[in-house]
Design a protein around this motif. Structure first.
Motif, PDB file in Angstrom:
ATOM      1  N   LEU A 182       0.808  -1.218   0.000  1.00 25.10           N
ATOM      2  CA  LEU A 182       0.000   0.000   0.000  1.00 25.10           C
ATOM      3  C   LEU A 182       0.841   1.267   0.000  1.00 25.10           C
ATOM      4  N   ASP A 183       1.921   1.299   0.771  1.00 25.86           N
ATOM      5  CA  ASP A 183       2.730   2.517   0.847  1.00 25.86           C
ATOM      6  C   ASP A 183       3.560   2.752  -0.414  1.00 25.86           C
ATOM      7  N   LYS A 184       3.525   1.797  -1.359  1.00 26.55           N
ATOM      8  CA  LYS A 184       4.271   1.959  -2.618  1.00 26.55           C
ATOM      9  C   LYS A 184       3.382   2.508  -3.739  1.00 26.55           C
ATOM     10  N   TRP A 185       2.060   2.487  -3.547  1.00 23.70           N
ATOM     11  CA  TRP A 185       1.140   2.905  -4.595  1.00 23.70           C
ATOM     12  C   TRP A 185       0.823   4.384  -4.466  1.00 23.70           C
ATOM     13  N   CYS A 186       0.729   5.053  -5.601  1.00 26.61           N
ATOM     14  CA  CYS A 186       0.456   6.498  -5.621  1.00 26.61           C
ATOM     15  C   CYS A 186      -0.996   6.756  -6.025  1.00 26.61           C
ATOM     16  N   PHE A 187      -1.699   7.543  -5.220  1.00 27.13           N
ATOM     17  CA  PHE A 187      -3.103   7.861  -5.457  1.00 27.13           C
ATOM     18  C   PHE A 187      -3.295   9.329  -5.830  1.00 27.13           C
TER      19      PHE A 187
ATOM     20  N   ILE B 163      -7.317   0.235  -5.328  1.00 27.86           N
ATOM     21  CA  ILE B 163      -6.644  -0.881  -4.651  1.00 27.86           C
ATOM     22  C   ILE B 163      -7.141  -2.211  -5.201  1.00 27.86           C
ATOM     23  N   ILE B 164      -8.471  -2.341  -5.333  1.00 33.07           N
ATOM     24  CA  ILE B 164      -9.052  -3.578  -5.865  1.00 33.07           C
ATOM     25  C   ILE B 164      -8.524  -3.862  -7.269  1.00 33.07           C
ATOM     26  N   ASN B 165      -8.469  -2.832  -8.121  1.00 30.41           N
ATOM     27  CA  ASN B 165      -8.018  -3.025  -9.506  1.00 30.41           C
ATOM     28  C   ASN B 165      -6.542  -3.415  -9.567  1.00 30.41           C
ATOM     29  N   ILE B 166      -5.714  -2.748  -8.757  1.00 39.85           N
ATOM     30  CA  ILE B 166      -4.286  -3.086  -8.736  1.00 39.85           C
ATOM     31  C   ILE B 166      -4.106  -4.541  -8.296  1.00 39.85           C
ATOM     32  N   CYS B 167      -4.862  -4.940  -7.269  1.00 44.75           N
ATOM     33  CA  CYS B 167      -4.755  -6.302  -6.758  1.00 44.75           C
ATOM     34  C   CYS B 167      -5.213  -7.326  -7.799  1.00 44.75           C
ATOM     35  N   SER B 168      -6.343  -7.049  -8.460  1.00 42.58           N
ATOM     36  CA  SER B 168      -6.877  -8.013  -9.422  1.00 42.58           C
ATOM     37  C   SER B 168      -5.932  -8.204 -10.604  1.00 42.58           C
TER      38      SER B 168
ATOM     39  N   GLY C 250       0.072  11.824  -2.629  1.00 41.34           N
ATOM     40  CA  GLY C 250      -0.680  10.675  -3.095  1.00 41.34           C
ATOM     41  C   GLY C 250      -0.278   9.350  -2.468  1.00 41.34           C
ATOM     42  N   TYR C 251       0.699   9.354  -1.559  1.00 39.38           N
ATOM     43  CA  TYR C 251       1.160   8.119  -0.936  1.00 39.38           C
ATOM     44  C   TYR C 251       0.662   8.021   0.510  1.00 39.38           C
ATOM     45  N   PHE C 252       0.393   6.771   0.947  1.00 39.86           N
ATOM     46  CA  PHE C 252       0.134   6.509   2.359  1.00 39.86           C
ATOM     47  C   PHE C 252       1.486   6.373   3.069  1.00 39.86           C
ATOM     48  N   LYS C 253       1.649   7.103   4.201  1.00 39.29           N
ATOM     49  CA  LYS C 253       2.931   7.097   4.897  1.00 39.29           C
ATOM     50  C   LYS C 253       2.728   6.891   6.398  1.00 39.29           C
TER      51      LYS C 253
END
Length: 446
Positions: A345-350, A425-430, A394-397
């Motif tokens: 999660l902390d590697k994905w940019c939103f 998150i769902i799309n990245i995981c799928s 855009g990152y969770f830290k």
């Protein structure tokens, strides 16, 4: 709001004649080019401005009439796209453009097979914030535009951060006059053969590729570095794009905050597991259930999520969902999905999902998640949980500086961002064959 109206008015006057010929284009201003995104209901405003700039002065409203129109529009709370008033207005707008002024003549079903017509209808839907949500074979996301693709008979279907290549077969519209909240569009796709992959199944309904030159596809394994191959370092040409080339299937478009999307289980892609006629009968059954629910004074969303109502009628395996074996397998799949989220999660940019802050007034709210006992849960106040907070980049830290935290200031921003973050998150995981449960992705708002 005053600044928005001024900008929109000048925008309309400058490009007015073009917009009269291409009404769809006037409804959206895209952020990607640094312009303003309209996440606001503007259907009535567009109609008022069209009337006020009519070539025939006799047909234009007086200032008093126009003032009354604006007050009526503002009374709808156009920024609240969750409201039934706004959503009904956008369905009325779609009906008007597609079938004329009189709702009496709106058909119960309509079908388009010509690619250009399908593109134009989808482009219209993409401009309406209450209806631009699309359910795929698994999961779903908002789409923001459509245009002709370089591959013959195909279209580009744009999301906020992805481009899909699809080959439309037909677009079906289903209208339910007894309860228009259930109206939907069903986009059926023609089959495309894989380019590089051998796996063509519901578990892998598309292929990730790079379109290096128009109409040509190559491997996307090193596209994140902008090269064909990491070892050789050969750069991709200017104008390349990464795409998801869809093999087939069906895409469902319905009210973003309507009753169908409130059924948590429908993200299983059940609309792809039946004929278009069977799906229509299924929706009619749900409408009848809602009618009886209202008569009994029950909560509609709670009723729709009862197991006997929400289970997939087109999947025989759903009859065994209460078995211990099924529950064990389901738990294991969800656990693996949540562990993947926890690790990455902390590697994905939103950053592309963060809303433009229209106002700095009110009480700010921050988004955070926490890990507890090696599980992704909402337990922000547990002593042994580890908080991740969404930041402006855009990152969770973990434990970011106060000035780096991203804040929302309105309930609409909070609700929309929460849904979009979960869906990304769902799309990245799928895409990586992990399937966390939507409602296990808890986000705390403080």
């Amino acid at each position: 709001m005053r600044r928005f109206l001024t900008l929109y008015y000048y925008h309309y006057l400058i490009l007015g004649e073009i917009f009269r010929k291409s009404f769809v284009e006037s409804l959206t201003i895209c952020t990607k080019c640094g312009i303003i995104l309209l996440s606001i209901h503007i259907v009535e405003l567009e109609e008022f401005l069209r009337a006020a700039t009519d070539n025939d002065p006799e047909k234009r409203p007086t200032m008093k009439e126009f003032n009354g129109m604006l007050k009526q529009w503002l009374s709808m709370e156009p920024e609240n796209i969750h409201s039934h008033t706004v959503q009904y207005s956008e369905w009325r707008f779609i009906n008007k453009l597609l079938f004329g002024e009189e709702t009496l003549f709106t058909p119960e079903t309509a079908c388009w097979e010509d690619n250009d017509r399908i593109r134009d209808v989808l482009s219209l839907i993409a401009t309406l914030p209450a209806f631009n949500h699309m359910l795929f074979v698994k999961g779903g996301l908002d789409f923001i535009g459509v245009e002709n693709a370089n591959e013959p008979n195909c279209l580009y279907l744009y999301e906020d951060y992805a481009t899909n290549v699809i080959k439309p077969k037909n677009l079906i519209y289903c209208n339910f006059p007894q309860d228009t909240r259930w109206n939907y569009f069903l986009l059926e796709l023609d089959e495309l053969e894989p380019i590089l992959s051998d796996d063509k199944s519901n578990d892998h309904p598309f292929e990730f590729l790079v379109e290096d030159i128009p109409g040509n596809y190559v491997s996307a394994k090193d596209e994140m570095y902008g090269v064909y191959d990491y070892d050789t370092g050969e750069k991709l040409p200017e104008g390349w794009k990464s795409v998801r080339r869809c093999y087939g299937g069906k895409f469902l478009i319905c009210l973003k905050y309507g009753p169908y999307n409130s059924i948590r289980a429908t993200y299983d892609g059940r609309h792809t597991q039946c004929s278009s006629q069977q799906f229509r009968y299924y929706i009619l059954m749900l409408i009848e259930c809602c009618k009886k629910c209202h008569q009994a004074g029950l909560d509609e969303e709670e009723m729709l999520n009862f197991h006997e109502i929400s289970k997939n009628p087109f999947n025989a395996s759903d009859d065994d969902v209460d078995s211990k074996e099924y529950q064990k397998k389901k738990f294991e799949i969800e656990r693996e999905g949540m562990q993947y989220v926890q690790k990455n999660l902390d590697k994905w940019c939103f950053i592309e999902l963060l809303p433009l802050i229209k106002s700095r007034t009110g009480h700010p709210s921050e988004f955070l998640v926490s890990y507890n006992r090696n599980h992704f849960v909402i337990d922000a106040f547990s002593k042994d949980s580890k908080k991740l907070i969404l930041c402006k980049d855009g990152y969770f830290k973990y434990n970011p500086a106060l000035e780096d935290i991203f804040y929302c200031y309105t309930i609409d921003e909070i609700l929309e961002l929460e849904m979009n973050v979960k869906q990304m998150i769902i799309n990245i995981c799928s895409e990586k064959d992990f399937f966390p449960e939507w409602y296990d992705l808890y986000i705390t708002i403080e």
